[in-house]
Design an enzyme around this catalytic site. Structure first.
Site, PDB file in Angstrom:
ATOM      1  CB  SER A  38      -0.414 -10.417   5.405  1.00  0.00           C
ATOM      2  OG  SER A  38       0.541 -10.292   6.433  1.00  0.00           O
ATOM      3  CG  ASN A 125      -0.826  -6.359  18.153  1.00  0.00           C
ATOM      4  OD1 ASN A 125      -0.643  -7.143  17.217  1.00  0.00           O
ATOM      5  ND2 ASN A 125      -1.379  -6.723  19.300  1.00  0.00           N
ATOM      6  CB  THR A 170     -29.602  22.497 -14.595  1.00  0.00           C
ATOM      7  OG1 THR A 170     -30.774  23.009 -15.224  1.00  0.00           O
ATOM      8  CG2 THR A 170     -28.625  23.632 -14.301  1.00  0.00           C
ATOM      9  CG  HIS A 171     -32.969  19.204 -14.276  1.00  0.00           C
ATOM     10  ND1 HIS A 171     -33.725  18.539 -13.337  1.00  0.00           N
ATOM     11  CD2 HIS A 171     -32.790  20.457 -13.789  1.00  0.00           C
ATOM     12  CE1 HIS A 171     -34.006  19.370 -12.328  1.00  0.00           C
ATOM     13  NE2 HIS A 171     -33.437  20.534 -12.571  1.00  0.00           N
ATOM     14  CB  SER A 292     -15.064  -1.152 -32.378  1.00  0.00           C
ATOM     15  OG  SER A 292     -15.796  -2.315 -32.686  1.00  0.00           O
ATOM     16  CE  LYS A 298     -18.368   2.924 -30.976  1.00  0.00           C
ATOM     17  NZ  LYS A 298     -18.795   1.782 -30.169  1.00  0.00           N
ATOM     18  CG  ASN A 300     -15.276   2.794 -28.399  1.00  0.00           C
ATOM     19  OD1 ASN A 300     -16.261   3.346 -28.896  1.00  0.00           O
ATOM     20  ND2 ASN A 300     -14.965   1.533 -28.646  1.00  0.00           N
ATOM     21  CD  GLU A 305     -16.475   3.941 -22.484  1.00  0.00           C
ATOM     22  OE1 GLU A 305     -17.291   3.016 -22.515  1.00  0.00           O
ATOM     23  OE2 GLU A 305     -15.669   4.161 -23.415  1.00  0.00           O
ATOM     24  CE1 TYR A 332      -3.606  -6.247  14.058  1.00  0.00           C
ATOM     25  CE2 TYR A 332      -3.665  -8.389  15.143  1.00  0.00           C
ATOM     26  CZ  TYR A 332      -3.520  -7.630  14.000  1.00  0.00           C
ATOM     27  OH  TYR A 332      -3.298  -8.242  12.796  1.00  0.00           O
ATOM     28  CD  GLN A 337      -2.633 -10.750   7.819  1.00  0.00           C
ATOM     29  OE1 GLN A 337      -1.887 -10.849   8.773  1.00  0.00           O
ATOM     30  NE2 GLN A 337      -2.962 -11.795   7.080  1.00  0.00           N
ATOM     31  CE  LYS A 340      -1.137  -4.253   6.951  1.00  0.00           C
ATOM     32  NZ  LYS A 340      -2.240  -4.810   7.752  1.00  0.00           N
TER      33      LYS A 340
HETATM   34  N1  LIG Z   1      -0.661 -11.503  15.491  1.00  0.00           N
HETATM   35  C1  LIG Z   1      -0.658 -10.253  15.939  1.00  0.00           C
HETATM   36  N2  LIG Z   1      -0.442  -9.224  15.152  1.00  0.00           N
HETATM   37  C2  LIG Z   1      -0.097  -9.323  13.761  1.00  0.00           C
HETATM   38  C3  LIG Z   1      -0.024  -7.936  13.138  1.00  0.00           C
HETATM   39  C4  LIG Z   1       0.467  -7.992  11.738  1.00  0.00           C
HETATM   40  C5  LIG Z   1      -0.534  -8.542  10.734  1.00  0.00           C
HETATM   41  N3  LIG Z   1       0.163  -9.175   9.661  1.00  0.00           N
HETATM   42  C6  LIG Z   1      -1.395  -7.360  10.220  1.00  0.00           C
HETATM   43  O1  LIG Z   1      -1.196  -6.958   9.093  1.00  0.00           O
HETATM   44  O2  LIG Z   1      -2.274  -6.900  10.930  1.00  0.00           O
HETATM   45  N4  LIG Z   1      -0.912  -9.965  17.242  1.00  0.00           N
HETATM   46  C7  LIG Z   1      -0.335 -10.642  18.352  1.00  0.00           C
HETATM   47  C8  LIG Z   1       0.909  -9.889  18.810  1.00  0.00           C
HETATM   48  C9  LIG Z   1       2.112 -10.004  17.886  1.00  0.00           C
HETATM   49  O3  LIG Z   1       2.224 -10.945  17.124  1.00  0.00           O
HETATM   50  O4  LIG Z   1       2.970  -9.089  17.955  1.00  0.00           O
HETATM   51  C10 LIG Z   1      -1.384 -10.601  19.515  1.00  0.00           C
HETATM   52  O5  LIG Z   1      -1.932  -9.545  19.801  1.00  0.00           O
HETATM   53  O6  LIG Z   1      -1.615 -11.653  20.113  1.00  0.00           O
END
Ligand SMILES: N/C(=N\CCC[C@H](N)C(=O)O)N[C@@H](CC(=O)O)C(=O)O
Length: 482
Positions: A38, A125, A170-171, A292, A298, A300, A305, A332, A337, A340
Site C-alpha cells: 500500500s 493496527n 418547481t418541476h 468543440s 460551441k 461548453n 458538467e 483489524y 487497507q 485509503k
Molecule cells: N498487518 C496488520 N496491519 C497492517 C496495517 C496497515 C495496513 N497497511 C493498512 O493500511 O491497513 N496487522 C497485523 C499487526 C501488525 O502488523 O502490526 C495483525 O493484526 O496481525
C-alpha cells in the site's frame, strides 16, 4: 536459510520475511507483494506517521520504557527520514508493504537498536488508524476552508446582481419570481450546513486510537492520554478493540462529502441549464468554458458538467467504504487497507470541485437584458394575485380558482395578467378593483413578498447583510477550527 543467517540491509528488514522476525522461511511472492503493498498510495500519510511516532517515542521515554538517549536518537532519526521524504530521496520499497514499515525500517537502518524500540506497545493496527484520523482531521479543515471560499464567491456574484429578478422553477416549470440574490444565497446556506456537518463529524474523528496496539492494549505501562494530547486529539478511544476495528468516522466523513457533492452537483446542473441557448441567463467567461473540436460555434460549460460528474466518484467512494466495512469481524482486518484510496480520492475530488465552482462563479455574468425580456412568460405573478384576493377577504381555494380563470383568459389572449383590463378581470369576479395592478407584473409581485426567509427585497437585503458580516468576521479568524 534460517532467519538468523539472512542478510538484512543495515539493521532494517529485508524482503525475505525478516520484517516478521523468526516466523518466516521464505520471501513473499512477487504477486502477493504487488497485491498487498500500500506504500504506493499510503505514503501520503508520512507526515502523520512521523508525528505519531515522535509522540509515541516521547511517551515511551516518559514512562521509562526507553531511555532519553534512545528517544533522542529516534526523534533525530525520524527528522532525517522526514527530510529525505521531502527531498524526494527516500527509498520507498514495496516489499516493506506500507508507509509504516518503510519509515520504521529506514529508521532502524539509520540508528540501529534504538530504532527497534519504537514499535514497543504499538501495532500497525493502531498506528494506521491514528494516522488516518489525523489526516482526515486536516482534510476536514481544508474542505471547510474551501467551502467558505466558495460561499464567498457565490456571495460576491449575488452582490454584483442586486435587484435582478429571475424566474423561479418547481418541476422545472415557471413558478414564482425570485430575486437572483435569493436564489444564489440558497446555495450559500446549503454549503454552510455542509461546513457544520463536517465540523460535527470532526468531533468523532478527533479521538485517539494510539496505544490500542494490535487489538487488546498492552501490559506495558504506557500513557495513552499523553499521546492523545500530544497529537491534538480530544481524548483516547475507550475500547482498544473498537479503536482498531471501526472506520465509522470515515464513513461519516465521506457521507458529509457526498452530501456536499450533491449540493455542488445541483448547482452545476442549474448552471448548465442557465448557460444553454434555451435559458441564456448566464454568460460564461472564456476562462471557464471550452470549445468543440468540430463545431466552431460551441462554448461548453465543461467545469459544471464535470462538477456534476465527479459526484459519482464521491458517491462511489462512500459505497466502497460502506461495502468494505460491512462484513468485517472485530478487530483489524487487512481489508481495511482499501479505505485509503477512496478516502484520498473523494477528498481531492471535493477540494477540486469547490475550487472550480468558486472559479466559475467568479467568471460568469448574468444576461439581465435577456432574463428581463422573458420574465413576462409563465404567469409568475399568479400566486401573488391569489394573495391579493385573500387580502380582499376571499378564501384561498376560491382565489386559486379565480386566478386560474384569469390565467386561462391571459393564455387565450396571449397576454400577461397585468395586460388584462379591469373589466375583463371583473368579468371573472367583481371583487377586483383598480389596486389589483399593484400586485401584477413580475416586479410588483416580487415586491409583495415579506415573510421571513422569503425572496422579498427587505428579507434578501437582510440575508446579504448577515452573510456579508459573517464573511468579514471570518477574515480575521484562523483557518483551522477545533
Ligand atoms: N498487518 C496488520 N496491519 C497492517 C496495517 C496497515 C495496513 N497497511 C493498512 O493500511 O491497513 N496487522 C497485523 C499487526 C501488525 O502488523 O502490526 C495483525 O493484526 O496481525
Amino acid at each position: 536459510m534460517a532467519n538468523a543467517d539472512k542478510k538484512t540491509d543495515g539493521g532494517g528488514y529485508d524482503s525475505g520475511g525478516a520484517m516478521w522476525g523468526g516466523r518466516f522461511e521464505e520471501a513473499v511472492s512477487s504477486v502477493v507483494e504487488r497485491f498487498g503493498e500500500s506504500v504506493s498510495f499510503d505514503k501520503k500519510l508520512y507526515r502523520q506517521d512521523l508525528r505519531g511516532s515522535r509522540a509515541h517515542a516521547t511517551m515511551l521515554q516518559a514512562q521509562g520504557l526507553i531511555t532519553e538517549d534512545e528517544c533522542k536518537a529516534i526523534v533525530s532519526g525520524l527528522a532525517e527520514v522526514e527530510s529525505e521524504i521531502e527531498a524526494g530521496t527516500f527509498n520507498w520499497r514495496a516489499d516493506r508493504e506500507d508507509v509504516h514499515m518503510n519509515v520504521e525500517s529506514v529508521l532502524i537502518d539509520k540508528i540501529g537498536e534504538a530504532g527497534k524500540k519504537l514499535h514497543t506497545a504499538r501495532s500497525r493496527n493502531d498506528q494506521v488508524v491514528t494516522d488516518v484520523r489525523m489526516w482526515v482531521r486536516e482534510a476536514i479543515d481544508e474542505v471547510r476552508a474551501k467551502l467558505r471560499a466558495t460561499q464567498v464567491a457565490l456571495y460576491d456574484l449575488a452582490a454584483a446582481n442586486e435587484g435582478v429578478v429571475v424566474p423561479g422553477y418547481t418541476h422545472l416549470q415557471r413558478a414564482q419570481p425570485l430575486l437572483l440574490q435569493h436564489s444564489l444565497l440558497a446555495y450559500v446556506e446549503q454549503l454552510e450546513r455542509d461546513r457544520e456537518r463536517l465540523l460535527d463529524c470532526r468531533k468523532r474523528v478527533n479521538l485517539c486510537p494510539l496505544g490500542a496496539c494490535a487489538l487488546a492494549g498492552t501490559g506495558l505501562n504506557i500513557d495513552r492520554h499523553a499521546t492523545s494530547e500530544a497529537l491534538g486529539f480530544s481524548e483516547p478511544l475507550a475500547n482498544s478493540v473498537d479503536a482498531v476495528s471501526d472506520r465509522d468516522f470515515l464513513l461519516e466523513y465521506v457521507s458529509c462529502l457526498s452530501i456536499l457533492a450533491m449540493h455542488t452537483s445541483r448547482l452545476a446542473e442549474e448552471w448548465v441549464l442557465w448557460t444553454s441557448e434555451e435559458f441564456k441567463f448566464m454568460l460564461m467567461g472564456d476562462s471557464v468554458s471550452t470549445g468543440s473540436s468540430i463545431m466552431p460555434q460551441k462554448k461548453n460549460p465543461d467545469p459544471m458538467e464535470l462538477t456534476r460528474g465527479k459526484t459519482a466518484r464521491v458517491y462511489g467512494a462512500l459505497m466502497t467504504l460502506l461495502t468494505l466495512c460491512k462484513g468485517l469481524p472485530q478487530a483489524y482486518n487487512r481489508d481495511l487497507q482499501e479505505d485509503k484510496e477512496p478516502l484520498f480520492d473523494s477528498t481531492e475530488t471535493t477540494i477540486m470541485v469547490l475550487e472550480v465552482v468558486a472559479e466559475f462563479a467568479r467568471n460568469v455574468t448574468f444576461n439581465t437584458e435577456h432574463i428581463n425580456k422573458g420574465l413576462g412568460a409563465g404567469f409568475l405573478d399568479a400566486t401573488t394575485l391569489a394573495d391579493y384576493l385573500v387580502r380582499k377577504g376571499m378564501a384561498f381555494r376560491s382565489a386559486h380558482e379565480v386566478v386560474g380563470k384569469c390565467v386561462a383568459l391571459g393564455e387565450s389572449k396571449n397576454c400577461e395578467l397585468k395586460d388584462l383590463s379591469l373589466e375583463e378581470l371583473q368579468g371573472i369576479n367583481n371583487i377586483f378593483t383598480g389596486d389589483v395592478y399593484e400586485s401584477l407584473g413580475v416586479q410588483n409581485s416580487v415586491n409583495q413578498f415579506q415573510s421571513y426567509g422569503s425572496t422579498g427585497a427587505k428579507c434578501v437585503e437582510q440575508q446579504m447583510q448577515r452573510w456579508g458580516d459573517e464573511f468579514k468576521k471570518g477574515k480575521g479568524k484562523r483557518k483551522q477550527c477545533d
